[in-house]
Structures are given as structure tokens and as C-alpha cells.
Design an enzyme around this catalytic site. Sequence first.
Site, PDB file in Angstrom:
ATOM      1  N   THR A  73      25.929  -0.018  44.186  1.00  0.00           N
ATOM      2  CA  THR A  73      25.916  -0.944  43.046  1.00  0.00           C
ATOM      3  C   THR A  73      26.433  -0.227  41.795  1.00  0.00           C
ATOM      4  OG1 THR A  73      24.055  -2.133  44.008  1.00  0.00           O
ATOM      5  CG2 THR A  73      24.418  -2.429  41.644  1.00  0.00           C
ATOM      6  N   ASN A 156      28.096  -8.529  54.496  1.00  0.00           N
ATOM      7  CA  ASN A 156      26.759  -8.025  54.849  1.00  0.00           C
ATOM      8  C   ASN A 156      25.924  -9.035  55.627  1.00  0.00           C
ATOM      9  OD1 ASN A 156      27.140  -8.992  52.048  1.00  0.00           O
ATOM     10  ND2 ASN A 156      24.914  -8.937  51.945  1.00  0.00           N
ATOM     11  N   GLN A 184      29.292  -2.098  54.150  1.00  0.00           N
ATOM     12  CA  GLN A 184      28.832  -2.453  55.503  1.00  0.00           C
ATOM     13  C   GLN A 184      29.824  -2.025  56.571  1.00  0.00           C
ATOM     14  OE1 GLN A 184      25.860  -3.463  56.227  1.00  0.00           O
ATOM     15  NE2 GLN A 184      25.086  -4.251  54.294  1.00  0.00           N
ATOM     16  N   SER A 204      27.748   3.328  50.452  1.00  0.00           N
ATOM     17  CA  SER A 204      26.331   3.547  50.148  1.00  0.00           C
ATOM     18  C   SER A 204      25.676   4.368  51.256  1.00  0.00           C
ATOM     19  CB  SER A 204      25.637   2.185  50.032  1.00  0.00           C
ATOM     20  OG  SER A 204      24.249   2.346  49.872  1.00  0.00           O
ATOM     21  N   GLY A 205      24.894   5.379  50.858  1.00  0.00           N
ATOM     22  CA  GLY A 205      24.275   6.268  51.845  1.00  0.00           C
ATOM     23  C   GLY A 205      23.349   5.572  52.834  1.00  0.00           C
ATOM     24  N   HIS A 206      22.509   4.662  52.330  1.00  0.00           N
ATOM     25  CA  HIS A 206      21.440   4.146  53.190  1.00  0.00           C
ATOM     26  C   HIS A 206      21.895   3.122  54.212  1.00  0.00           C
ATOM     27  CE1 HIS A 206      20.332   0.211  51.144  1.00  0.00           C
ATOM     28  NE2 HIS A 206      21.150   0.728  50.264  1.00  0.00           N
ATOM     29  N   THR A 243      22.865  15.488  36.192  1.00  0.00           N
ATOM     30  CA  THR A 243      22.787  16.498  37.249  1.00  0.00           C
ATOM     31  C   THR A 243      22.813  15.810  38.605  1.00  0.00           C
ATOM     32  OG1 THR A 243      21.583  17.972  35.803  1.00  0.00           O
ATOM     33  CG2 THR A 243      21.378  18.401  38.170  1.00  0.00           C
ATOM     34  N   CYS A 331      16.746  -9.643  49.544  1.00  0.00           N
ATOM     35  CA  CYS A 331      16.717  -9.975  48.130  1.00  0.00           C
ATOM     36  C   CYS A 331      15.766  -8.999  47.470  1.00  0.00           C
ATOM     37  CB  CYS A 331      16.195 -11.406  47.989  1.00  0.00           C
ATOM     38  SG  CYS A 331      17.037 -12.364  46.779  1.00  0.00           S
TER      39      CYS A 331
HETATM   40  N1  PLP Z   1      27.707  -4.125  48.915  1.00  0.00           N
HETATM   41  C1  PLP Z   1      27.252  -4.616  50.071  1.00  0.00           C
HETATM   42  C2  PLP Z   1      28.170  -5.367  50.977  1.00  0.00           C
HETATM   43  C3  PLP Z   1      25.912  -4.416  50.439  1.00  0.00           C
HETATM   44  O1  PLP Z   1      25.460  -4.914  51.597  1.00  0.00           O
HETATM   45  C4  PLP Z   1      25.069  -3.699  49.551  1.00  0.00           C
HETATM   46  C5  PLP Z   1      23.628  -3.534  49.865  1.00  0.00           C
HETATM   47  O2  PLP Z   1      22.992  -4.405  50.405  1.00  0.00           O
HETATM   48  C6  PLP Z   1      25.608  -3.200  48.355  1.00  0.00           C
HETATM   49  C7  PLP Z   1      26.929  -3.439  48.071  1.00  0.00           C
HETATM   50  C8  PLP Z   1      24.770  -2.415  47.393  1.00  0.00           C
HETATM   51  O3  PLP Z   1      24.492  -1.127  47.870  1.00  0.00           O
HETATM   52  P1  PLP Z   1      23.359  -0.233  47.214  1.00  0.00           P
HETATM   53  O4  PLP Z   1      22.088  -0.600  47.864  1.00  0.00           O
HETATM   54  O5  PLP Z   1      23.739   1.200  47.518  1.00  0.00           O
HETATM   55  O6  PLP Z   1      23.392  -0.471  45.757  1.00  0.00           O
END
Ligand code: PLP
Length: 388
Positions: A73, A156, A184, A204-206, A243, A331
Site C-alpha cells: 500500500t 486478489n 498477488q 508485498s512480503g506477506h 531506518t 476488509c
Molecule cells: N494489492 C493487492 C492486489 C492486494 O491483494 C493487497 C493486499 O491485500 C495489496 C495491494 C496491499 O498490500 P499490503 O498489505 O502489503 O499493503
Amino acid sequence: MARSRIYLDWNATAPLLQEARDAVMLALDSVGNPSSVHAEGRAARAMVEKARRQVASLVGAQPAHVVFTGSATEAANLALSPSYRMGRSPLTIGRLYVSAIEHPAVRLGGRLAAGQVSEIAVTPSGQIDLAALEAALAAHPDEDGLPMVAVMLANNETGIIQPVADVARRVRAKGGLLLVDAVQAVGRMPVNIAALDADFLILSGHKLGGPKGIGALVSRGETLMPQPLIRGGGQEKGHRGGTENLPGIVGLGAACEFAEKDLTERNFRIAALREKLEEGIRKAAPDVVIHGAGVDRIANTSFFSLPGLKAETGQIAFDLEGIALSAGAACSSGKVGQSHVLTAMGLDAALGGLRLSIGAATTEEEIGHAIEAFARIAARRRVAGQAA
Ligand code: PLP
């Protein structure tokens, strides 16, 4: 004996990989600040730079073109700026064009004013309407600044893959900029920034087995960059002050290295599991609607609606069965909002959809349990429907 929980919500967040956990634990014990010149600082810097190479390698970029951020994000908000620099010259973005199915991280337009953001419709197949994009770009008022287009590589909710190369051709013809949300897609399909002809990618890492709270903005080059979002001590070559989050960065790097290995074999296995799942749920409830079933999708995602079953109710029923999945996108409030993706595809958003998303650790047995749970939930729905 009670069965342990089954986690089928990898698109919300993927379980932490052992490789990422090991890297994070090492980094937690690293005392140095990556900006310090002493041996401890240099050791921390080396860890950051290794991770930069791992991230770059996964998406076919140069390590120097990776900026670490606090999330995808944040990376989106960094890239979605009205003010860029092309070398030493300022450059203005006049309008942003986003597909109607973007994640809110992109759809809200970042730092552009709401009035500078246009939504581009998607076709009923869930892919960006290229003719609508072309028309919008043709009408773009050049005097306001360059057009920027932001489109996701894989959605997603549905997993539907977007025709990014076709989008890129249209953006190039207009001399605009292209941001691709690959959140994704990375680790789930091959991603190459040059092959996509994108100027920027976010990840995104997670979502790929790294820790939460780490992301990256990857650029095609170094000349064209947005004005920083976070100013500070000049970290990340001035593109993102603060940092560095060393554990997050090395965890992301390790996850990217894992993602690059055996992607084809892993995907093959995951695709077979989804096939089994979709076959099973179709058999249990022939009226189930699997969104995007006939379209190119990432292998791990299945998004379906069941007439007579509200997605929210379905999600709770699965949870009681010991299975974690989503009713559309996760959400932040925990509420199940109406799916803007279904609405954009012209489908009945009131009922919503259930999203089941899997990954490398998902087993055939788990998919079997999910099908059985689905069959029970679908049967109850029918009984309730008849009683009403
Ligand atoms: N873009 C997509 C397609 C996502 O599915 C997500 C997270 O659900 C994001 C952006 C945002 O990622 P983050 O959780 O790292 O902010």
C-alpha cells in the site's frame, strides 16, 4: 480426535515460510544500523543488499531499482504521485487511470486528487476493457500532464490475470507511465518487469510467505522516479526515509528466493488441487458459479457464489467447520463489504462470493475436507431454501 484448522486464505496473507522465519530471526539479532560505517553497520547493510538482489531477481529487475517500503500500500502511494522527476527535470502526472477492480491501495489514487482519477471498466470476463482504456487515453488532456495507468497483474478476489502487455502497448502509444500491482502475482506466476513493459511494480512480503509490514516499489530504471512519500535521513537513496526494517526486508528477500525456485512444479501441483476443489464443489452443488473459470487465472485462487447463500454466512459456516477462507477481499474492519470486483464484472454483488486461496503447503486431504464442508453447507442452504 479433533482435526486442526485448515487455512485456505493465502491471498489474504500467506503463512510465513521457514526460510523467511530463519532470515528474520538472524536479522533480529543484527545490532547494526545499515547506514553505519562500522563493521556492525556494514553487516546489516550486506543483509539489506542481499535481499534487494533476491527481490530484483524474482521480477527481472536490477537490484538498484528496488525501494523497500512498509507495505505494498505504501509502495502504491509512493508511485501514485502527481510529481515525478525525470533526472533533474520535474514531470507532472495529469491523470491516473485505474481499472475498476483494483485493490483500494491503488484504486484510491494515492497522492493524486480524487478528481484526477478515472476508473476504467472491466469486461464481464473480469479483465480490463482495453477499448475503454484506449478511448480514455485518446481523450486524455495532454496539457494537464502525462497520463498514468495502474493495473493489477492478478486480481486478489478472482485470481483473473489482466492483459498487462496489451495495456502497456496503449500506455506507450500515449507516452504515459504504467504501474503494475503484482502483489498477488509474484510467487504465483512468472513476473518480469521488462516483459510486462511496466515502469513500476509493487509487491508485498506477506502474500508470498514473507513477514507482514514489508513491501517494495520496483522501477524499470533510476531516472524516472516519484517524489518521495516519506522524507528523512536519505535511506533508500532518498526515495524512502527511515531506518530500514531489517527483519522485514530480509524476510521478504528469503521469500522471493523461495518463490523463484520450482515455480512451475509448485504451480502444477497447486493447479491440480484447485481443479480437484472446483470439480468437487460443482458435483456437490451444480448451481455453484465459479467466477473466471473460463479465463486465465493464477493457479491458487477459486472465487465462487452459491445461489441462496450469502457469502458472509458461508464464511462463518466454513469457519465453524474449521476452515479459514474469505468472503471476497479481507476488509480491514473485519466486515464483509460488497465485492466491488463482482459489481465491476456486472454480477450480483448482493450475494457476494467466497474466495478460497491456497499455496505450497496445502494438501490434497485439506482440499478433500473443504469439499465435504462445502457439500454440507450447500445442502443446509437447500433445506433452508425449501423451508422458506
Ligand atoms: N494489492 C493487492 C492486489 C492486494 O491483494 C493487497 C493486499 O491485500 C495489496 C495491494 C496491499 O498490500 P499490503 O498489505 O502489503 O499493503
